[in-house]
Write a protein that holds these residues in place. Structure first.
Motif, PDB file in Angstrom:
ATOM      1  N   VAL A  85       0.842  -1.207   0.000  1.00  0.00           N
ATOM      2  CA  VAL A  85       0.000   0.000   0.000  1.00  0.00           C
ATOM      3  C   VAL A  85       0.869   1.245   0.000  1.00  0.00           C
ATOM      4  O   VAL A  85       0.620   2.194  -0.759  1.00  0.00           O
ATOM      5  N   LEU A  86       1.912   1.255   0.826  1.00  0.00           N
ATOM      6  CA  LEU A  86       2.812   2.411   0.884  1.00  0.00           C
ATOM      7  C   LEU A  86       3.521   2.624  -0.447  1.00  0.00           C
ATOM      8  O   LEU A  86       3.571   3.749  -0.961  1.00  0.00           O
ATOM      9  N   LYS A  87       4.045   1.561  -1.040  1.00  0.00           N
ATOM     10  CA  LYS A  87       4.736   1.681  -2.329  1.00  0.00           C
ATOM     11  C   LYS A  87       3.788   2.158  -3.424  1.00  0.00           C
ATOM     12  O   LYS A  87       4.153   3.001  -4.248  1.00  0.00           O
ATOM     13  N   THR A  88       2.582   1.628  -3.433  1.00  0.00           N
ATOM     14  CA  THR A  88       1.601   2.030  -4.444  1.00  0.00           C
ATOM     15  C   THR A  88       1.241   3.497  -4.283  1.00  0.00           C
ATOM     16  O   THR A  88       1.173   4.243  -5.273  1.00  0.00           O
ATOM     17  N   GLY A  89       1.023   3.918  -3.050  1.00  0.00           N
ATOM     18  CA  GLY A  89       0.719   5.330  -2.807  1.00  0.00           C
ATOM     19  C   GLY A  89       1.848   6.238  -3.240  1.00  0.00           C
ATOM     20  O   GLY A  89       1.627   7.291  -3.839  1.00  0.00           O
ATOM     21  N   ASN A  90       3.082   5.828  -2.981  1.00  0.00           N
ATOM     22  CA  ASN A  90       4.234   6.631  -3.400  1.00  0.00           C
ATOM     23  C   ASN A  90       4.333   6.705  -4.922  1.00  0.00           C
ATOM     24  O   ASN A  90       4.661   7.750  -5.488  1.00  0.00           O
TER      25      ASN A  90
ATOM     26  N   ALA B 276       6.559   9.140   0.870  1.00  0.00           N
ATOM     27  CA  ALA B 276       6.115   8.885   2.244  1.00  0.00           C
ATOM     28  C   ALA B 276       6.866   7.701   2.833  1.00  0.00           C
ATOM     29  O   ALA B 276       7.237   6.766   2.135  1.00  0.00           O
ATOM     30  N   HIS B 277       7.085   7.755   4.123  1.00  0.00           N
ATOM     31  CA  HIS B 277       7.730   6.659   4.841  1.00  0.00           C
ATOM     32  C   HIS B 277       6.718   5.893   5.693  1.00  0.00           C
ATOM     33  O   HIS B 277       7.038   4.836   6.230  1.00  0.00           O
ATOM     34  N   ALA B 278       5.516   6.449   5.808  1.00  0.00           N
ATOM     35  CA  ALA B 278       4.468   5.826   6.614  1.00  0.00           C
ATOM     36  C   ALA B 278       3.122   6.414   6.212  1.00  0.00           C
ATOM     37  O   ALA B 278       3.061   7.376   5.452  1.00  0.00           O
ATOM     38  N   PHE B 279       2.056   5.811   6.722  1.00  0.00           N
ATOM     39  CA  PHE B 279       0.717   6.356   6.546  1.00  0.00           C
ATOM     40  C   PHE B 279      -0.125   5.958   7.747  1.00  0.00           C
ATOM     41  O   PHE B 279       0.207   5.023   8.473  1.00  0.00           O
ATOM     42  N   LYS B 280      -1.201   6.687   7.954  1.00  0.00           N
ATOM     43  CA  LYS B 280      -2.111   6.377   9.051  1.00  0.00           C
ATOM     44  C   LYS B 280      -2.986   5.205   8.651  1.00  0.00           C
ATOM     45  O   LYS B 280      -3.387   5.085   7.488  1.00  0.00           O
ATOM     46  N   LEU B 281      -3.275   4.333   9.595  1.00  0.00           N
ATOM     47  CA  LEU B 281      -4.075   3.144   9.290  1.00  0.00           C
ATOM     48  C   LEU B 281      -5.466   3.486   8.784  1.00  0.00           C
ATOM     49  O   LEU B 281      -6.028   2.736   7.984  1.00  0.00           O
ATOM     50  N   ASP B 282      -6.027   4.617   9.181  1.00  0.00           N
ATOM     51  CA  ASP B 282      -7.353   4.966   8.676  1.00  0.00           C
ATOM     52  C   ASP B 282      -7.330   5.277   7.183  1.00  0.00           C
ATOM     53  O   ASP B 282      -8.365   5.287   6.526  1.00  0.00           O
TER      54      ASP B 282
ATOM     55  N   LEU C 265      -6.298   3.226   5.051  1.00  0.00           N
ATOM     56  CA  LEU C 265      -6.721   1.978   4.416  1.00  0.00           C
ATOM     57  C   LEU C 265      -8.204   2.004   4.066  1.00  0.00           C
ATOM     58  O   LEU C 265      -8.630   1.398   3.082  1.00  0.00           O
ATOM     59  N   LEU C 266      -8.999   2.728   4.848  1.00  0.00           N
ATOM     60  CA  LEU C 266     -10.430   2.819   4.586  1.00  0.00           C
ATOM     61  C   LEU C 266     -10.715   3.573   3.286  1.00  0.00           C
ATOM     62  O   LEU C 266     -11.765   3.393   2.675  1.00  0.00           O
ATOM     63  N   LYS C 267      -9.782   4.409   2.859  1.00  0.00           N
ATOM     64  CA  LYS C 267      -9.963   5.215   1.650  1.00  0.00           C
ATOM     65  C   LYS C 267      -9.592   4.466   0.375  1.00  0.00           C
ATOM     66  O   LYS C 267      -9.835   4.943  -0.723  1.00  0.00           O
ATOM     67  N   LEU C 268      -8.995   3.289   0.498  1.00  0.00           N
ATOM     68  CA  LEU C 268      -8.548   2.551  -0.679  1.00  0.00           C
ATOM     69  C   LEU C 268      -9.702   2.197  -1.620  1.00  0.00           C
ATOM     70  O   LEU C 268      -9.498   2.099  -2.827  1.00  0.00           O
TER      71      LEU C 268
END
Length: 67
Positions: A32-37, A48-54, A56-59
């Motif tokens: 998810v992090l790699k895809t977002g980047n 980004a080096h991180a993301f908030k777990l919430d 994931l609800l936006k995917l």
């Protein structure tokens, strides 16, 4: 009632530990992090080096471009 609450908390703690120790869940979060980047390359959010777990609800709202 107090015993029921303690049982719920015990189940939540067990579930949390299972996720924390899950290699598959870690790989999912990394993907998810790699895809977002990749989607945000060239922006201030693209490294980004991180993301908030919430997040994931936006995917479910993410739409891809058909090529």
């Amino acid at each position: 009632m107090c015993i029921a609450i303690l049982a719920i908390l015990a189940h939540e703690n067990a579930a949390r530990e299972e996720l924390r120790n899950s290699r598959m869940f870690l790989k999912l979060l990394e993907a998810v992090l790699k895809t977002g980047n990749r989607m945000n390359v060239g922006t201030n959010r693209g490294d980004a080096h991180a993301f908030k777990l919430d997040t994931l609800l936006k995917l479910v709202d993410v739409k891809g471009a058909m090529e």
